[in-house]
Design an enzyme around this catalytic site. Structure first.
Site, mmCIF file in Angstrom:
data_model
loop_
_atom_site.group_PDB
_atom_site.id
_atom_site.type_symbol
_atom_site.label_atom_id
_atom_site.label_comp_id
_atom_site.label_asym_id
_atom_site.label_seq_id
_atom_site.Cartn_x
_atom_site.Cartn_y
_atom_site.Cartn_z
ATOM 1 N N HIS A 1 5.195 -12.885 -36.603
ATOM 2 C CA HIS A 1 5.825 -11.655 -37.078
ATOM 3 C C HIS A 1 7.215 -11.963 -37.636
ATOM 4 O O HIS A 1 7.790 -13.033 -37.391
ATOM 5 C CB HIS A 1 5.932 -10.628 -35.951
ATOM 6 C CG HIS A 1 4.605 -10.167 -35.426
ATOM 7 N ND1 HIS A 1 3.803 -9.301 -36.113
ATOM 8 C CD2 HIS A 1 3.944 -10.467 -34.271
ATOM 9 C CE1 HIS A 1 2.690 -9.065 -35.410
ATOM 10 N NE2 HIS A 1 2.756 -9.774 -34.286
ATOM 11 N N ASP B 1 11.632 -7.276 -42.233
ATOM 12 C CA ASP B 1 12.255 -7.038 -43.536
ATOM 13 C C ASP B 1 12.987 -5.713 -43.420
ATOM 14 O O ASP B 1 12.369 -4.658 -43.271
ATOM 15 C CB ASP B 1 11.164 -6.988 -44.618
ATOM 16 C CG ASP B 1 11.659 -6.454 -45.962
ATOM 17 O OD1 ASP B 1 12.874 -6.231 -46.116
ATOM 18 O OD2 ASP B 1 10.818 -6.244 -46.860
ATOM 19 N N HIS C 1 15.313 -2.924 -45.140
ATOM 20 C CA HIS C 1 15.733 -2.469 -46.465
ATOM 21 C C HIS C 1 17.238 -2.231 -46.548
ATOM 22 O O HIS C 1 17.762 -2.028 -47.639
ATOM 23 C CB HIS C 1 14.963 -1.209 -46.855
ATOM 24 C CG HIS C 1 13.516 -1.459 -47.173
ATOM 25 N ND1 HIS C 1 12.740 -0.571 -47.879
ATOM 26 C CD2 HIS C 1 12.701 -2.508 -46.889
ATOM 27 C CE1 HIS C 1 11.506 -1.050 -48.002
ATOM 28 N NE2 HIS C 1 11.463 -2.229 -47.401
ATOM 29 N N HIS D 1 10.321 -3.181 -41.674
ATOM 30 C CA HIS D 1 8.903 -3.417 -41.393
ATOM 31 C C HIS D 1 8.637 -4.906 -41.311
ATOM 32 O O HIS D 1 9.446 -5.735 -41.735
ATOM 33 C CB HIS D 1 8.009 -2.774 -42.460
ATOM 34 C CG HIS D 1 8.223 -3.282 -43.853
ATOM 35 N ND1 HIS D 1 7.575 -4.393 -44.355
ATOM 36 C CD2 HIS D 1 9.016 -2.825 -44.862
ATOM 37 C CE1 HIS D 1 7.955 -4.594 -45.614
ATOM 38 N NE2 HIS D 1 8.836 -3.671 -45.941
ATOM 39 N N CYS D 2 7.482 -5.249 -40.768
ATOM 40 C CA CYS D 2 7.051 -6.637 -40.726
ATOM 41 C C CYS D 2 6.518 -7.034 -42.103
ATOM 42 O O CYS D 2 5.869 -6.231 -42.782
ATOM 43 C CB CYS D 2 5.970 -6.811 -39.663
ATOM 44 S SG CYS D 2 5.559 -8.530 -39.300
ATOM 45 N N HIS E 1 0.004 -5.405 -41.347
ATOM 46 C CA HIS E 1 0.950 -5.206 -40.263
ATOM 47 C C HIS E 1 1.647 -3.848 -40.391
ATOM 48 O O HIS E 1 1.847 -3.150 -39.391
ATOM 49 C CB HIS E 1 1.994 -6.332 -40.244
ATOM 50 C CG HIS E 1 1.475 -7.624 -39.702
ATOM 51 N ND1 HIS E 1 2.212 -8.431 -38.859
ATOM 52 C CD2 HIS E 1 0.294 -8.269 -39.874
ATOM 53 C CE1 HIS E 1 1.507 -9.514 -38.543
ATOM 54 N NE2 HIS E 1 0.342 -9.423 -39.162
ATOM 55 N N MET F 1 3.738 -1.291 -37.714
ATOM 56 C CA MET F 1 4.887 -2.169 -37.514
ATOM 57 C C MET F 1 5.985 -1.859 -38.529
ATOM 58 O O MET F 1 6.226 -2.591 -39.486
ATOM 59 C CB MET F 1 4.462 -3.634 -37.589
ATOM 60 C CG MET F 1 5.430 -4.542 -36.847
ATOM 61 S SD MET F 1 4.730 -6.178 -36.581
ATOM 62 C CE MET F 1 6.077 -6.911 -35.660
ATOM 63 N N HIS G 1 8.209 19.721 -45.257
ATOM 64 C CA HIS G 1 8.500 21.153 -45.376
ATOM 65 C C HIS G 1 8.621 21.724 -43.975
ATOM 66 O O HIS G 1 7.763 21.482 -43.129
ATOM 67 C CB HIS G 1 7.373 21.864 -46.137
ATOM 68 C CG HIS G 1 7.498 23.362 -46.123
ATOM 69 N ND1 HIS G 1 8.415 24.035 -46.890
ATOM 70 C CD2 HIS G 1 6.822 24.305 -45.416
ATOM 71 C CE1 HIS G 1 8.299 25.338 -46.669
ATOM 72 N NE2 HIS G 1 7.343 25.525 -45.782
ATOM 73 N N GLU H 1 13.136 23.890 -50.217
ATOM 74 C CA GLU H 1 11.992 24.334 -49.426
ATOM 75 C C GLU H 1 11.104 23.161 -49.032
ATOM 76 O O GLU H 1 10.558 23.110 -47.921
ATOM 77 C CB GLU H 1 11.169 25.370 -50.198
ATOM 78 C CG GLU H 1 10.674 24.862 -51.550
ATOM 79 C CD GLU H 1 9.794 25.860 -52.270
ATOM 80 O OE1 GLU H 1 9.113 26.632 -51.582
ATOM 81 O OE2 GLU H 1 9.795 25.853 -53.516
ATOM 82 N N THR H 2 10.930 22.210 -49.937
ATOM 83 C CA THR H 2 10.128 21.015 -49.710
ATOM 84 C C THR H 2 10.800 19.870 -50.451
ATOM 85 O O THR H 2 11.404 20.081 -51.503
ATOM 86 C CB THR H 2 8.690 21.204 -50.237
ATOM 87 O OG1 THR H 2 8.096 22.329 -49.588
ATOM 88 C CG2 THR H 2 7.826 19.974 -49.986
ATOM 89 N N HIS I 1 3.659 18.664 -46.913
ATOM 90 C CA HIS I 1 3.060 19.823 -47.568
ATOM 91 C C HIS I 1 1.995 19.465 -48.603
ATOM 92 O O HIS I 1 1.837 20.147 -49.616
ATOM 93 C CB HIS I 1 4.121 20.741 -48.177
ATOM 94 C CG HIS I 1 3.714 22.189 -48.163
ATOM 95 N ND1 HIS I 1 2.729 22.694 -48.973
ATOM 96 C CD2 HIS I 1 4.157 23.226 -47.413
ATOM 97 C CE1 HIS I 1 2.596 23.986 -48.748
ATOM 98 N NE2 HIS I 1 3.449 24.336 -47.795
#
Length: 371
Positions: free
Chosen positions: A123, A126, A128, A163-164, A174, A179, A284, A308-309, A335
């Site tokens: 494993h 990463d 961001h 994430h992996c 993964h 993960m 939403h 709203e969304t 939504h």
């Protein structure tokens, strides 16, 4: 690829005292190191990891930077995601998504990734929020029975996923095995609106949208496997259809509904960080709004208001803030209502407090049609 190394030279001083001279190296093979770590004088804190939807204890505004020490332990575990339906999840600290990490712009995050001997796979992580090739993945690849530590500087504010990413088809497998997680990098002087007015929150919750791809047998029943690898080929075949079988928030169907609904009260201002490691979603709040929304997670940009969304892109995290004005149970959904109602992209907020008839009132109860 060169792992982070520390060479320790022990020498004798003129008085015979043992002195430790620490020579720090790092970087990737083929690249000279132009600058070494600049944060030696900063204080250190150990951030206690907590399971989602909770945030770790943190300050919204700070005056000084720090080194934030974080420990993530990989756990491969079988999880019953709905009654009688099992899958092998690959997790950080045993949850899908992994725990929220919080720091401030200019902080250093010192992250230790542990891969216990009980696991079966290699494993890495990463992030961001990481500045540099592969998001730290090249520096953190670790086999079972080992651990690795990296340090990175928070150079951008916002919400980011991690994430992996061990390479090839292992990356999506993964990730959609759970993960993934998120990290929030706050501005040192706190969140602000478009006019520079300070925005604060009373509570913060973390929601991680998952897309799972569970194989079925010839009778249409979900299969169960003895290990992650045992189900890999079947799972990859379902993944190639791009049609998820389950889309739960926080790893288990209905994980935050009913008695497990997220709790707040009328007047509370709540920040919701929502990550989507592999597939988009459309949050939403039924009966509420996004008072302030950073759809892409960038706190350096002015937030959208009164939505709203909104959208959370695949491979991203976003943040929304809402002040609850009315008691009751609020459904927070993606939504695409097929995803919400049938595939599980729903959770509940249970809000305590007194009702406001000026905002909402039933004037006539259902009854016979009047002429």
């Amino acid at each position: 690829m060169k792992k982070l190394t520390i060479a320790l030279a022990i020498t004798l001083s003129l008085t015979g005292t043992v002195v430790a001279n620490e020579s720090i190296t790092g970087g990737l093979d083929g690249f000279a190191v132009s600058q070494q770590f600049q944060g030696q004088a900063l204080k250190r804190i150990v951030q206690k990891m907590v399971a989602p939807p909770n945030f770790p204890i943190h300050q919204q505004v700070v005056t000084e930077n720090k080194i934030v020490q974080v420990r993530l332990v990989v756990e491969e575990k079988e999880v019953e995601i709905s009654p009688g339906v099992f899958m092998w999840q690959m997790t950080f600290n045993g949850t899908s998504p992994g725990p929220m990490i919080v720091a401030h712009l200019g902080d250093y995050i010192e992250l230790t990734l542990v891969n216990p001997t009980s696991n079966t796979l290699v494993h890495n992580i990463d992030l961001h929020a990481f500045t540099g090739a592969m998001g730290g993945g090249s520096l953190t690849e670790v086999p079972p029975g080992q651990e690795v530590t990296v340090r990175f500087k928070a150079t951008k504010t916002g919400t980011f996923i991690y994430h992996c990413a061990p390479g090839g088809v292992m990356i999506p497998w993964h990730v959609v095995s759970g993960m993934n997680g998120a990290i929030t990098i706050l501005p040192k002087d706190g969140l602000k609106d478009a006019e520079g007015k300070k925005i604060t929150y009373d509570k913060a919750f973390y929601i991680g949208g998952q897309d799972f791809y569970l194989p079925k047998d010839s009778k249409g029943q979900y299969k169960r496997y003895t290990s992650p690898v045992a189900g890999m080929a079947d799972t990859l075949a379902v993944m190639q259809t791009l049609q998820p079988t389950h889309l739960p928030f926080n790893g288990i169907m209905n994980a935050m509904t009913g008695d497990n609904a997220l709790k707040a009260k009328v007047g509370d201002t709540v920040m919701i960080v929502h990550s989507q490691a592999n597939r988009q979603a459309y949050p939403h709040m039924i009966g509420g709004h996004g008072d302030y929304v950073w759809q892409t997670g960038s706190f350096s940009d002015a937030p959208n208001t009164n939505l709203e969304t909104w959208s959370i892109a695949a491979g991203a995290a976003g943040a929304a803030i809402y002040t609850f004005k009315q008691p009751g149970t609020y459904a927070y959904v993606s939504h695409n209502l097929i995803e919400a109602i049938i595939l599980g992209s729903v959770l509940h907020f249970k809000i305590a407090g007194k009702w406001n008839n000026d905002l909402q009132e039933q004037l006539v109860a259902p009854g016979p049609i009047r002429q």
